[in-house]
Design an enzyme around this catalytic site. Structure first.
Site, PDB file in Angstrom:
ATOM      1  N   HIS A  56       0.534  -1.421  -0.453  1.00 29.91           N
ATOM      2  CA  HIS A  56       0.049  -0.191   0.443  1.00 29.91           C
ATOM      3  C   HIS A  56       0.308   1.027   0.137  1.00 29.91           C
ATOM      4  O   HIS A  56       0.655   2.101  -0.522  1.00 29.91           O
ATOM      5  CB  HIS A  56      -0.299  -0.328   1.064  1.00 29.91           C
ATOM      6  CG  HIS A  56      -2.119  -0.913   1.110  1.00 29.91           C
ATOM      7  ND1 HIS A  56      -2.115  -1.204   2.498  1.00 29.91           N
ATOM      8  CD2 HIS A  56      -2.994  -1.380   0.624  1.00 29.91           C
ATOM      9  CE1 HIS A  56      -2.845  -2.645   2.415  1.00 29.91           C
ATOM     10  NE2 HIS A  56      -3.799  -2.421   0.758  1.00 29.91           N
ATOM     11  N   LYS A 111     -15.894  -7.951   4.838  1.00 29.60           N
ATOM     12  CA  LYS A 111     -14.663  -8.783   5.039  1.00 29.60           C
ATOM     13  C   LYS A 111     -14.815  -8.002   6.736  1.00 29.60           C
ATOM     14  O   LYS A 111     -15.897  -7.284   7.449  1.00 29.60           O
ATOM     15  CB  LYS A 111     -13.379  -7.517   4.927  1.00 29.60           C
ATOM     16  CG  LYS A 111     -12.892  -7.862   3.432  1.00 29.60           C
ATOM     17  CD  LYS A 111     -11.604  -6.781   3.008  1.00 29.60           C
ATOM     18  CE  LYS A 111     -11.247  -7.445   1.784  1.00 29.60           C
ATOM     19  NZ  LYS A 111     -10.216  -6.713   1.559  1.00 29.60           N
ATOM     20  N   ARG A 118      -2.553  -6.784  -7.974  1.00 32.89           N
ATOM     21  CA  ARG A 118      -1.607  -7.886  -7.392  1.00 32.89           C
ATOM     22  C   ARG A 118      -1.485  -8.924  -8.303  1.00 32.89           C
ATOM     23  O   ARG A 118      -0.056  -9.974  -9.016  1.00 32.89           O
ATOM     24  CB  ARG A 118      -0.843  -7.687  -5.932  1.00 32.89           C
ATOM     25  CG  ARG A 118      -0.221  -7.284  -5.149  1.00 32.89           C
ATOM     26  CD  ARG A 118      -1.313  -6.714  -3.168  1.00 32.89           C
ATOM     27  NE  ARG A 118      -2.282  -7.692  -3.762  1.00 32.89           N
ATOM     28  CZ  ARG A 118      -3.118  -7.892  -2.525  1.00 32.89           C
ATOM     29  NH1 ARG A 118      -2.435  -7.747  -1.799  1.00 32.89           N
ATOM     30  NH2 ARG A 118      -4.902  -8.531  -2.934  1.00 32.89           N
ATOM     31  N   SER A 139      -2.730  -7.284   3.273  1.00 37.55           N
ATOM     32  CA  SER A 139      -2.979  -7.351   4.778  1.00 37.55           C
ATOM     33  C   SER A 139      -3.960  -8.023   5.787  1.00 37.55           C
ATOM     34  O   SER A 139      -3.779  -9.018   6.503  1.00 37.55           O
ATOM     35  CB  SER A 139      -4.301  -5.958   5.038  1.00 37.55           C
ATOM     36  OG  SER A 139      -4.169  -4.968   4.222  1.00 37.55           O
TER      37      SER A 139
HETATM   38  O1  PNS Z   1      -9.155  -2.544   0.864  1.00 35.02           O
HETATM   39  P1  PNS Z   1     -10.133  -3.459  -0.180  1.00 35.02           P
HETATM   40  O2  PNS Z   1     -11.187  -4.171   1.007  1.00 35.02           O
HETATM   41  O3  PNS Z   1     -10.329  -3.798  -1.176  1.00 35.02           O
HETATM   42  O4  PNS Z   1     -10.860  -1.868  -0.222  1.00 35.02           O
HETATM   43  C1  PNS Z   1     -12.048  -2.259  -1.206  1.00 35.02           C
HETATM   44  C2  PNS Z   1     -13.050  -0.605  -0.980  1.00 35.02           C
HETATM   45  C3  PNS Z   1     -12.954  -0.576   0.364  1.00 35.02           C
HETATM   46  C4  PNS Z   1     -12.315   0.366  -1.924  1.00 35.02           C
HETATM   47  C5  PNS Z   1     -14.124  -0.916  -1.620  1.00 35.02           C
HETATM   48  O5  PNS Z   1     -14.968  -1.654  -1.811  1.00 35.02           O
HETATM   49  C6  PNS Z   1     -15.180   0.359  -2.138  1.00 35.02           C
HETATM   50  O6  PNS Z   1     -14.633   0.953  -2.366  1.00 35.02           O
HETATM   51  N1  PNS Z   1     -16.112   0.834  -1.183  1.00 35.02           N
HETATM   52  C7  PNS Z   1     -17.140   1.255  -0.573  1.00 35.02           C
HETATM   53  C8  PNS Z   1     -18.154   1.437  -1.162  1.00 35.02           C
HETATM   54  C9  PNS Z   1     -18.774   0.999  -2.264  1.00 35.02           C
HETATM   55  O7  PNS Z   1     -18.868   2.615  -3.043  1.00 35.02           O
HETATM   56  N2  PNS Z   1     -19.210   0.603  -2.831  1.00 35.02           N
HETATM   57  C10 PNS Z   1     -19.745   0.499  -4.206  1.00 35.02           C
HETATM   58  C11 PNS Z   1     -17.900   0.362  -5.013  1.00 35.02           C
HETATM   59  S1  PNS Z   1     -18.567  -0.121  -7.107  1.00 35.02           S
END
Ligand code: PNS
Length: 161
Positions: free
Chosen positions: A18, A42, A95, A132
């Site tokens: 990150h 998660k 990744r 993570s």
């Molecule tokens: O580190 P992660 O868990 O892979 O991050 C994923 C994250 C939190 C960036 C994604 O789940 C997200 O954007 N969540 C916010 C809610 C949202 O906007 N959902 C619609 C996205 S299509």
């Protein structure tokens, strides 16, 4: 034209992978917002406020400075945050092929929602295997996470495990 980018994620906890993506985004954009987002899909290890603090401390430790905002967002769509701060780009690391499968629909839906673009960065090859979830697992079982996370995070995890 000034460009603001958002680097979103669970950051549970922030890893060296990150940190690499954030450092590269800071060089490319006028302003970068690192946004800790609650991901209901998660099971979290760290409270969101702790994740924000660890990111701030990791950036300071690595000497990554500039126009950076570290914050959290848990009350709606990520694109709503982007609109609120005038960000036009999301930055994410890719990744593995699994990441492509996971990230592609989100990038498409986010663009459909507001027109925001998603920029995918390939990781530094030395960090390509770091996640993570792997860090959480190694820490929970008493292993050494220092190769994968900033020092402040390793110290924090040692103190809590
Ligand atoms: O580190 P992660 O868990 O892979 O991050 C994923 C994250 C939190 C960036 C994604 O789940 C997200 O954007 N969540 C916010 C809610 C949202 O906007 N959902 C619609 C996205 S299509």
């Amino acid at each position: 034209m000034r460009t603001t980018a958002v680097v979103p994620g669970s950051f549970d906890p922030i890893t060296l992978g990150h940190l690499d993506v954030i450092a590269r985004a800071v060089k490319m954009f006028d302003e970068v917002h690192v946004v800790v987002v609650h991901n209901p899909g998660k099971t979290a290890l760290l409270p969101i406020a702790e994740r924000v603090t660890l990111i701030e401390r990791a950036l300071a430790e690595a000497g990554i400075s500039g126009n950076i905002v570290v914050t959290q967002w848990s009350i709606g769509l990520l694109v709503d945050y982007c609109t609120e701060v005038g960000a036009s780009v999301l930055v994410k690391g890719l990744r593995t092929p699994n990441d492509v499968t996971y990230e592609t629909p989100m990038a498409v839906v986010n663009r459909n929602l507001t027109g925001i673009e998603t920029l995918f960065m390939l990781p530094d090859p030395g960090q390509a295997h770091v996640s993570s979830s792997l860090v959480r697992q190694v820490a929970a079982l008493g292993g050494d996470v220092r190769p994968y996370v900033p020092h402040v995070v390793a110290e924090y995890l040692q103190g809590t495990s």
